[in-house]
Design a protein around this motif. Structure first.
Motif, PDB file in Angstrom:
ATOM      1  N   GLY A 137     -82.238  23.890 -15.636  1.00  0.00           N
ATOM      2  CA  GLY A 137     -81.028  23.097 -15.815  1.00  0.00           C
ATOM      3  C   GLY A 137     -79.879  23.894 -16.376  1.00  0.00           C
ATOM      4  N   ILE A 138     -80.118  24.671 -17.436  1.00  0.00           N
ATOM      5  CA  ILE A 138     -79.024  25.424 -18.055  1.00  0.00           C
ATOM      6  C   ILE A 138     -78.622  26.609 -17.173  1.00  0.00           C
ATOM      7  N   THR A 139     -79.580  27.182 -16.438  1.00  0.00           N
ATOM      8  CA  THR A 139     -79.242  28.275 -15.522  1.00  0.00           C
ATOM      9  C   THR A 139     -78.329  27.779 -14.401  1.00  0.00           C
ATOM     10  N   ALA A 140     -78.646  26.597 -13.868  1.00  0.00           N
ATOM     11  CA  ALA A 140     -77.812  26.022 -12.805  1.00  0.00           C
ATOM     12  C   ALA A 140     -76.426  25.690 -13.324  1.00  0.00           C
ATOM     13  N   ALA A 141     -76.365  25.016 -14.476  1.00  0.00           N
ATOM     14  CA  ALA A 141     -75.064  24.585 -15.014  1.00  0.00           C
ATOM     15  C   ALA A 141     -74.191  25.776 -15.387  1.00  0.00           C
ATOM     16  N   SER A 142     -74.781  26.790 -16.016  1.00  0.00           N
ATOM     17  CA  SER A 142     -73.976  27.944 -16.452  1.00  0.00           C
ATOM     18  C   SER A 142     -73.464  28.766 -15.275  1.00  0.00           C
ATOM     19  N   SER A 143     -74.158  28.705 -14.128  1.00  0.00           N
ATOM     20  CA  SER A 143     -73.707  29.476 -12.970  1.00  0.00           C
ATOM     21  C   SER A 143     -72.371  28.969 -12.433  1.00  0.00           C
ATOM     22  N   THR A 144     -72.017  27.713 -12.726  1.00  0.00           N
ATOM     23  CA  THR A 144     -70.744  27.171 -12.234  1.00  0.00           C
ATOM     24  C   THR A 144     -69.545  27.767 -12.959  1.00  0.00           C
ATOM     25  N   ILE A 145     -69.787  28.486 -14.044  1.00  0.00           N
ATOM     26  CA  ILE A 145     -68.685  29.148 -14.750  1.00  0.00           C
ATOM     27  C   ILE A 145     -68.120  30.281 -13.899  1.00  0.00           C
ATOM     28  N   GLY A 146     -68.983  30.893 -13.056  1.00  0.00           N
ATOM     29  CA  GLY A 146     -68.589  32.058 -12.268  1.00  0.00           C
ATOM     30  C   GLY A 146     -67.329  31.886 -11.448  1.00  0.00           C
ATOM     31  N   PRO A 147     -67.179  30.781 -10.698  1.00  0.00           N
ATOM     32  CA  PRO A 147     -65.977  30.619  -9.877  1.00  0.00           C
ATOM     33  C   PRO A 147     -64.748  30.147 -10.646  1.00  0.00           C
ATOM     34  N   ILE A 148     -64.858  29.897 -11.939  1.00  0.00           N
ATOM     35  CA  ILE A 148     -63.706  29.473 -12.733  1.00  0.00           C
ATOM     36  C   ILE A 148     -63.086  30.671 -13.446  1.00  0.00           C
ATOM     37  N   ILE A 149     -63.909  31.457 -14.118  1.00  0.00           N
ATOM     38  CA  ILE A 149     -63.419  32.683 -14.763  1.00  0.00           C
ATOM     39  C   ILE A 149     -63.190  33.743 -13.681  1.00  0.00           C
ATOM     40  N   PRO A 150     -62.025  34.403 -13.671  1.00  0.00           N
ATOM     41  CA  PRO A 150     -61.733  35.377 -12.618  1.00  0.00           C
ATOM     42  C   PRO A 150     -62.646  36.604 -12.704  1.00  0.00           C
ATOM     43  N   PRO A 151     -62.897  37.244 -11.532  1.00  0.00           N
ATOM     44  CA  PRO A 151     -62.394  36.907 -10.200  1.00  0.00           C
ATOM     45  C   PRO A 151     -63.152  35.723  -9.621  1.00  0.00           C
ATOM     46  N   SER A 152     -62.554  35.013  -8.690  1.00  0.00           N
ATOM     47  CA  SER A 152     -63.162  33.808  -8.150  1.00  0.00           C
ATOM     48  C   SER A 152     -62.874  33.698  -6.660  1.00  0.00           C
ATOM     49  N   LEU A 153     -63.926  33.643  -5.857  1.00  0.00           N
ATOM     50  CA  LEU A 153     -63.738  33.500  -4.414  1.00  0.00           C
ATOM     51  C   LEU A 153     -63.108  32.149  -4.056  1.00  0.00           C
ATOM     52  N   PRO A 154     -63.560  31.027  -4.649  1.00  0.00           N
ATOM     53  CA  PRO A 154     -62.911  29.756  -4.320  1.00  0.00           C
ATOM     54  C   PRO A 154     -61.431  29.719  -4.693  1.00  0.00           C
ATOM     55  N   LEU A 155     -61.066  30.344  -5.815  1.00  0.00           N
ATOM     56  CA  LEU A 155     -59.655  30.354  -6.208  1.00  0.00           C
ATOM     57  C   LEU A 155     -58.814  31.180  -5.240  1.00  0.00           C
ATOM     58  N   ILE A 156     -59.389  32.243  -4.684  1.00  0.00           N
ATOM     59  CA  ILE A 156     -58.676  33.031  -3.680  1.00  0.00           C
ATOM     60  C   ILE A 156     -58.408  32.179  -2.441  1.00  0.00           C
ATOM     61  N   VAL A 157     -59.447  31.454  -1.984  1.00  0.00           N
ATOM     62  CA  VAL A 157     -59.283  30.609  -0.798  1.00  0.00           C
ATOM     63  C   VAL A 157     -58.294  29.478  -1.080  1.00  0.00           C
ATOM     64  N   TYR A 158     -58.355  28.899  -2.274  1.00  0.00           N
ATOM     65  CA  TYR A 158     -57.383  27.853  -2.635  1.00  0.00           C
ATOM     66  C   TYR A 158     -55.968  28.423  -2.646  1.00  0.00           C
ATOM     67  N   GLY A 159     -55.796  29.609  -3.222  1.00  0.00           N
ATOM     68  CA  GLY A 159     -54.468  30.213  -3.270  1.00  0.00           C
ATOM     69  C   GLY A 159     -53.898  30.463  -1.893  1.00  0.00           C
ATOM     70  N   VAL A 160     -54.756  30.919  -0.954  1.00  0.00           N
ATOM     71  CA  VAL A 160     -54.309  31.156   0.418  1.00  0.00           C
ATOM     72  C   VAL A 160     -53.946  29.838   1.100  1.00  0.00           C
ATOM     73  N   THR A 161     -54.809  28.827   0.933  1.00  0.00           N
ATOM     74  CA  THR A 161     -54.601  27.540   1.607  1.00  0.00           C
ATOM     75  C   THR A 161     -53.412  26.777   1.035  1.00  0.00           C
TER      76      THR A 161
END
Length: 425
Positions: A137-161
């Protein structure tokens, strides 16, 4: 053929197990052919969707993450986090979160975090006597921090879109990412007290110093990436290339853990991952073009504003929509489709595009922890050899602090906007 039927075809294809890119592309193609639109429109929009300079950063950040995993750097990160926060009650749970924060500055993807650190973290917690459900549970939840703290692949795609500054988006993600980590550590402490989990070890300055010295070179990776972008030395794309170069130097010359064979394997994994991401973005671009051409964004905005003009109510409706869609759709596809529809509404009610980007990505990260898509849960199910259903149940308690952080960030924009405004405006 109506837009409603377009969505029906999409969801039917997703339900029967079609790949996301196929479902998006095929439903869009059927719509275009039934409307008498030239089929060349499909090719033009696919090409235009991926023909973006900032998207060049995507394969390089993916490659950097794979190189970090292959070179044994994740072990050193875990060791440093263990020396730093392992002394607290439920120590390895805190180490899990701390390691994810550090790794977030290198990989930019939740699945990479779960796959790279997950095996180390879950094994260490199991050996120390932690329940498997808590570890997963904690491993899954903590992994979601990755795309929020830079660098972030989803934030790059959001910025482009969304035509938003990627540098500002990266700056905006730092405080929210740290808030997510703090909230998860509070939950770890509370559960650890109830279950009487042990402390990992007493705090020792000598041990922390030794672990820091051993992990110093890997810890410089986020400093190079984030520092370079925020200081203006790098663009995000150039920072991604620098991250790959630095990872290669560490793996080949410093630690000597990357061989030609492993480099070839990592390169093939990167090609496969990049190809799947680009296919999703290309197919999503067609779908988004159809929505834009048929004024779905304008119709949705008119309907929503006719229903209510209360900013709080609109934000809650948008948040609920993204949460639900995130449960059924892959993150990058959801970004490409939802941004043209929801961003104009958000801007109309006075939400900054950068602030909205953080809200959207955090929303979609929660979708990675929920069925039926739940990519992080599928990865950890394999890593920990735990049934998918048990992974879902194990993660539920940790959704509570993440949802609280989401609501706080949604209605207190200063927490998100202070750093980008200080650095860029």
């Amino acid at each position: 053929m109506s837009i409603a039927l377009l969505f029906i075809i999409l969801f039917v294809l997703l339900i029967i197990g079609s790949p996301v890119a196929v479902a998006l592309g095929l439903s869009s193609l059927i719509f275009i052919l039934t409307q008498g639109i030239p089929d060349l429109v499909v090719l033009h929009n696919m090409i235009n969707g991926v023909n973006s300079f900032p998207l060049i950063a995507v394969p390089f950040f993916i490659l950097a993450g794979h190189l970090m995993n292959s070179s044994g750097i994740t072990d050193k990160i875990f060791g440093f986090a263990r020396a730093g926060v392992g002394w607290m009650h439920g120590g390895l749970g805190h180490v899990n979160v701390g390691a994810s924060v550090i790794f977030a500055g290198m990989s930019g993807a939740a699945v990479a975090d779960a796959g790279g650190l997950g095996n180390i973290e879950i094994k260490a917690m199991k050996d120390a006597g932690y329940d498997k459900d808590f570890s997963v549970g904690i491993t899954a939840a903590s992994s979601t921090i990755g795309p929020i703290i830079p660098p972030s692949l989803p934030l790059i795609v959001y910025g482009v879109t969304g035509d938003a500054s990627i540098g500002q988006l990266f700056a905006a993600g730092i405080i929210p990412g740290l808030m997510m980590a703090l909230s998860l550590m509070v939950m770890v402490w509370w559960i650890s007290r109830r279950r009487n989990y042990p402390k990992d070890d007493s705090f020792q300055l000598a041990r922390l110093t030794s672990a820091f010295a051993e992990a110093f070179a890997p810890l410089m990776t986020p400093v190079i990436i984030v520092g370079g972008i925020l200081s203006g030395v790098f663009t995000p794309t150039e920072a991604a290339i620098a991250a790959v170069a630095y990872s290669l130097i560490l793996g080949v010359f410093v630690y000597r853990t990357i061989t030609f064979k492993s480099l070839l394997r990592v390169s093939m994994e990167t090609l496969e991952t990049t190809a799947s991401i680009m296919m999703i973005i290309a197919a999503s671009s067609i779908f988004a073009w159809i929505l834009t051409a048929n004024q779905v964004a304008q119709d949705f905005a008119d309907y929503l504003l006719a229903f209510t003009d209360n900013k709080t109510a609109i934000l809650l409706i948008i948040t609920l929509m993204i949460l639900v869609i995130g449960c059924f759709m892959e993150t990058l596809a959801a970004i490409t489709i939802l941004v043209p529809v929801l961003l104009p509404v958000a801007v109309h009610i006075g939400i900054d595009p950068v602030h909205f980007g953080i809200i959207m990505i955090l929303n979609l990260m929660l979708g990675l922890l929920t069925p039926p898509v739940g990519m992080v849960l599928y990865v950890l199910s394999k890593v920990a050899d735990v049934p998918f259903e048990k992974c879902v149940m194990a993660t539920l308690p940790f959704l509570v602090p993440l949802i609280i952080v989401l609501l706080v960030l949604t209605f207190v924009p200063q927490l998100t906007m202070w750093l980008p405004e200080y650095l860029y405006r």
